[in-house]
Design a protein around this motif. Structure first.
Motif, PDB file in Angstrom:
ATOM      1  N   GLU A  71       0.524  -1.151  -0.124  1.00  0.00           N
ATOM      2  CA  GLU A  71       0.049   0.157   0.162  1.00  0.00           C
ATOM      3  C   GLU A  71       0.788   1.419  -0.007  1.00  0.00           C
ATOM      4  N   ASP A  72       2.113   1.035   0.209  1.00  0.00           N
ATOM      5  CA  ASP A  72       3.091   2.353   0.378  1.00  0.00           C
ATOM      6  C   ASP A  72       3.776   2.699  -0.770  1.00  0.00           C
ATOM      7  N   ALA A  73       3.666   3.822  -1.295  1.00  0.00           N
ATOM      8  CA  ALA A  73       4.349   4.193  -2.723  1.00  0.00           C
ATOM      9  C   ALA A  73       5.811   4.317  -2.655  1.00  0.00           C
ATOM     10  N   GLU A  74       6.253   4.564  -1.412  1.00  0.00           N
ATOM     11  CA  GLU A  74       7.701   4.813  -1.302  1.00  0.00           C
ATOM     12  C   GLU A  74       8.439   3.256  -1.298  1.00  0.00           C
ATOM     13  N   CYS A  75       7.809   2.302  -0.616  1.00  0.00           N
ATOM     14  CA  CYS A  75       8.072   0.849  -0.557  1.00  0.00           C
ATOM     15  C   CYS A  75       8.138   0.270  -1.936  1.00  0.00           C
ATOM     16  N   GLN A  76       7.050   0.396  -2.608  1.00  0.00           N
ATOM     17  CA  GLN A  76       6.818  -0.027  -3.983  1.00  0.00           C
ATOM     18  C   GLN A  76       8.007   0.652  -4.828  1.00  0.00           C
ATOM     19  N   ALA A  77       8.187   1.791  -4.839  1.00  0.00           N
ATOM     20  CA  ALA A  77       9.521   2.417  -5.513  1.00  0.00           C
ATOM     21  C   ALA A  77      10.808   1.949  -5.214  1.00  0.00           C
ATOM     22  N   ALA A  78      10.903   1.525  -3.959  1.00  0.00           N
ATOM     23  CA  ALA A  78      12.203   0.906  -3.564  1.00  0.00           C
ATOM     24  C   ALA A  78      12.345  -0.435  -4.164  1.00  0.00           C
ATOM     25  N   LEU A  79      11.267  -1.180  -4.172  1.00  0.00           N
ATOM     26  CA  LEU A  79      11.089  -2.555  -4.645  1.00  0.00           C
ATOM     27  C   LEU A  79      11.492  -2.383  -6.077  1.00  0.00           C
ATOM     28  N   ALA A  80      10.847  -1.568  -6.675  1.00  0.00           N
ATOM     29  CA  ALA A  80      10.995  -1.462  -8.080  1.00  0.00           C
ATOM     30  C   ALA A  80      12.380  -1.186  -8.486  1.00  0.00           C
ATOM     31  N   TYR A  81      13.114  -0.216  -7.698  1.00  0.00           N
ATOM     32  CA  TYR A  81      14.453   0.096  -7.923  1.00  0.00           C
ATOM     33  C   TYR A  81      15.328  -1.286  -8.028  1.00  0.00           C
ATOM     34  N   GLY A  82      15.144  -2.077  -6.851  1.00  0.00           N
ATOM     35  CA  GLY A  82      15.930  -3.475  -6.511  1.00  0.00           C
ATOM     36  C   GLY A  82      15.613  -3.995  -7.997  1.00  0.00           C
ATOM     37  N   GLU A  83      14.321  -4.500  -8.606  1.00  0.00           N
ATOM     38  CA  GLU A  83      14.021  -5.287  -9.448  1.00  0.00           C
ATOM     39  C   GLU A  83      14.752  -4.429 -11.061  1.00  0.00           C
ATOM     40  N   GLU A  84      14.632  -3.178 -11.006  1.00  0.00           N
ATOM     41  CA  GLU A  84      15.220  -2.508 -12.297  1.00  0.00           C
ATOM     42  C   GLU A  84      16.850  -2.731 -12.521  1.00  0.00           C
ATOM     43  N   THR A  85      17.485  -2.409 -11.115  1.00  0.00           N
ATOM     44  CA  THR A  85      18.812  -2.572 -11.409  1.00  0.00           C
ATOM     45  C   THR A  85      19.271  -4.011 -11.297  1.00  0.00           C
ATOM     46  N   ARG A  86      18.436  -4.943 -10.787  1.00  0.00           N
ATOM     47  CA  ARG A  86      18.878  -6.263 -10.543  1.00  0.00           C
ATOM     48  C   ARG A  86      20.060  -6.520  -9.674  1.00  0.00           C
ATOM     49  N   CYS A  87      20.243  -5.633  -8.934  1.00  0.00           N
ATOM     50  CA  CYS A  87      21.529  -5.665  -7.829  1.00  0.00           C
ATOM     51  C   CYS A  87      21.601  -6.912  -6.936  1.00  0.00           C
ATOM     52  N   ILE A  88      20.443  -7.283  -6.508  1.00  0.00           N
ATOM     53  CA  ILE A  88      20.343  -8.421  -5.824  1.00  0.00           C
ATOM     54  C   ILE A  88      19.915  -9.590  -6.467  1.00  0.00           C
ATOM     55  N   VAL A  89      20.986 -10.818  -6.431  1.00  0.00           N
ATOM     56  CA  VAL A  89      20.855 -12.213  -6.824  1.00  0.00           C
ATOM     57  C   VAL A  89      19.691 -12.892  -6.265  1.00  0.00           C
ATOM     58  N   SER A  90      19.781 -12.974  -4.845  1.00  0.00           N
ATOM     59  CA  SER A  90      18.765 -13.757  -3.944  1.00  0.00           C
ATOM     60  C   SER A  90      19.018 -13.206  -2.507  1.00  0.00           C
ATOM     61  N   TYR A  91      18.055 -13.619  -1.834  1.00  0.00           N
ATOM     62  CA  TYR A  91      18.176 -13.351  -0.384  1.00  0.00           C
ATOM     63  C   TYR A  91      17.584 -14.308   0.563  1.00  0.00           C
ATOM     64  N   GLU A  92      18.044 -14.427   1.677  1.00  0.00           N
ATOM     65  CA  GLU A  92      17.321 -15.391   2.778  1.00  0.00           C
ATOM     66  C   GLU A  92      16.881 -14.668   3.792  1.00  0.00           C
ATOM     67  N   ARG A  93      15.735 -14.914   4.474  1.00  0.00           N
ATOM     68  CA  ARG A  93      15.303 -14.242   5.655  1.00  0.00           C
ATOM     69  C   ARG A  93      15.211 -14.999   6.781  1.00  0.00           C
ATOM     70  N   SER A  94      15.542 -14.711   8.184  1.00  0.00           N
ATOM     71  CA  SER A  94      15.282 -15.434   9.240  1.00  0.00           C
ATOM     72  C   SER A  94      15.126 -14.513  10.293  1.00  0.00           C
ATOM     73  N   PHE A  95      14.622 -15.158  11.310  1.00  0.00           N
ATOM     74  CA  PHE A  95      13.955 -14.202  12.410  1.00  0.00           C
ATOM     75  C   PHE A  95      14.741 -14.665  13.994  1.00  0.00           C
ATOM     76  N   MET A  96      15.441 -13.977  14.461  1.00  0.00           N
ATOM     77  CA  MET A  96      16.147 -14.010  15.664  1.00  0.00           C
ATOM     78  C   MET A  96      15.447 -13.416  16.774  1.00  0.00           C
ATOM     79  N   ARG A  97      15.784 -13.940  18.067  1.00  0.00           N
ATOM     80  CA  ARG A  97      15.352 -13.164  19.095  1.00  0.00           C
ATOM     81  C   ARG A  97      16.727 -12.629  19.941  1.00  0.00           C
ATOM     82  N   PRO A  98      16.727 -11.526  20.386  1.00  0.00           N
ATOM     83  CA  PRO A  98      18.005 -11.103  20.956  1.00  0.00           C
ATOM     84  C   PRO A  98      18.077 -11.575  22.300  1.00  0.00           C
ATOM     85  N   VAL A  99      19.273 -11.784  22.924  1.00  0.00           N
ATOM     86  CA  VAL A  99      19.489 -11.950  24.104  1.00  0.00           C
ATOM     87  C   VAL A  99      20.444 -10.905  24.707  1.00  0.00           C
ATOM     88  N   PHE A 100      20.051 -10.083  25.705  1.00  0.00           N
ATOM     89  CA  PHE A 100      20.823  -9.129  26.225  1.00  0.00           C
ATOM     90  C   PHE A 100      21.422  -9.379  27.697  1.00  0.00           C
TER      91      PHE A 100
END
Length: 100
Positions: A71-100
């Protein structure tokens, strides 16, 4: 709190484009309820790996953030930039919980 850990495989010939992409996302994550801890670019070692870390109060808050992206125009523009430039080959996403 959960921290999203993103490991990117990037095109080493497009570091400037990826850095620009990264700088687009930092304020967006912060504006949409997260705390961005920064992107980490190649320096020594592998020239095609970059990392990003950002936190949300909970996994539910992260999921709310993900629902706002289409829904966010700036987010969509950032995603489009990444796709247009093809600077990202692939990515992995993981979630961690911090320990302080």
């Amino acid at each position: 709190m959960i921290t999203c850990y993103l490991r990117y495989v990037i095109d080493p010939y497009k570091l400037a484009q990826f850095e620009h992409y990264a700088k687009l996302w930092i304020p967006l994550v912060n504006r949409l309820g997260g705390t961005h801890h920064g992107y980490f670019m190649p320096h020594e070692g592998a020239s095609n790996i970059a990392l990003a870390l950002f936190s949300f109060p909970s996994l539910a808050a992260y999921e709310e953030y993900r629902l706002k992206i289409p829904e966010d125009a700036e987010c969509q523009a950032a995603l489009a930039y990444g796709e247009e430039t093809r600077c990202i080959v692939s990515y992995e996403r993981s979630f961690m919980r911090p320990v302080f």
